[in-house]
Design a protein around this motif. Structure first.
Motif, mmCIF file in Angstrom:
data_model
loop_
_atom_site.group_PDB
_atom_site.id
_atom_site.type_symbol
_atom_site.label_atom_id
_atom_site.label_comp_id
_atom_site.label_asym_id
_atom_site.label_seq_id
_atom_site.Cartn_x
_atom_site.Cartn_y
_atom_site.Cartn_z
ATOM 1 N N GLU A 1 33.074 22.021 41.367
ATOM 2 C CA GLU A 1 32.452 21.074 40.453
ATOM 3 C C GLU A 1 32.118 19.787 41.192
ATOM 4 N N LEU A 2 31.109 19.099 40.726
ATOM 5 C CA LEU A 2 30.791 17.794 41.280
ATOM 6 C C LEU A 2 31.863 16.820 40.829
ATOM 7 N N THR A 3 32.179 15.845 41.681
ATOM 8 C CA THR A 3 33.225 14.880 41.354
ATOM 9 C C THR A 3 32.852 13.518 41.913
ATOM 10 N N ASP A 4 33.351 12.487 41.289
ATOM 11 C CA ASP A 4 33.202 11.131 41.814
ATOM 12 C C ASP A 4 34.377 10.898 42.750
ATOM 13 N N TYR A 5 34.089 10.797 44.027
ATOM 14 C CA TYR A 5 35.136 10.677 45.037
ATOM 15 C C TYR A 5 35.144 9.270 45.604
ATOM 16 N N ASP A 6 36.295 8.641 45.611
ATOM 17 C CA ASP A 6 36.485 7.327 46.199
ATOM 18 C C ASP A 6 37.689 7.417 47.132
ATOM 19 N N PRO A 7 37.433 7.521 48.447
ATOM 20 C CA PRO A 7 38.552 7.702 49.382
ATOM 21 C C PRO A 7 39.531 6.533 49.399
ATOM 22 N N ASP A 8 39.127 5.369 48.873
ATOM 23 C CA ASP A 8 40.014 4.208 48.850
ATOM 24 C C ASP A 8 40.870 4.128 47.588
ATOM 25 N N SER A 9 40.598 4.982 46.627
ATOM 26 C CA SER A 9 41.339 4.957 45.373
ATOM 27 C C SER A 9 42.686 5.660 45.534
#
Length: 131
Positions: A86-94
């Motif tokens: 699935e598409l996801t909102d990825y924030d490596p800093d979160s």
């Protein structure tokens, strides 16, 4: 060591986040895989081809095969697999994306309720599949 009092089955959970850097290459590879599947019925082939066009998550689900992850591991045989993409909102800093953090895991899974299905490895509509 496995004894008569312990299960011989092990659930391996893997969670991957991948960045699509070339949507055209990904979609093309998925279409090639679908076209090359000699066991896929024509009506399913047409549905699958339509599903992967413009949907990177669906294309990826057609290219990932859990059997490939464990086929070279000595002493194991894949008993069942299911996967989805699935598409996801990825924030490596979160902090939400820290490795090893899974607030939803309570030792149970919706996979526990699944019954072993066919072993064709077909990908179902919605971006997932089961061996």
């Amino acid at each position: 060591m496995t004894t008569s009092e312990t299960s011989r089955f092990v659930r391996l959970r893997v969670d991957l986040v991948m960045e699509v850097t070339d949507s055209g290459a990904l979609g093309g590879a998925a279409l090639d895989r679908i076209a090359g599947d000699e066991f896929m019925p024509d009506d399913e082939r047409a549905r699958s081809q339509g599903a992967v066009r413009g949907d990177d998550a669906e294309a990826l689900a057609h290219l990932v095969d859990p059997f490939d992850l464990v086929s070279a591991v000595p002493g194991v045989e894949l008993a069942q697999a299911s996967w989805s993409s699935e598409l996801t909102d990825y924030d490596p800093d979160s902090p939400e994306w820290e490795l090893g953090v899974d607030d939803d895991y309570e030792g149970e899974s919706d996979l526990d309720d699944e019954v072993a299905g066919d072993d064709e490895g077909d990908v179902a509509a919605g971006g997932g599949g089961r061996l």
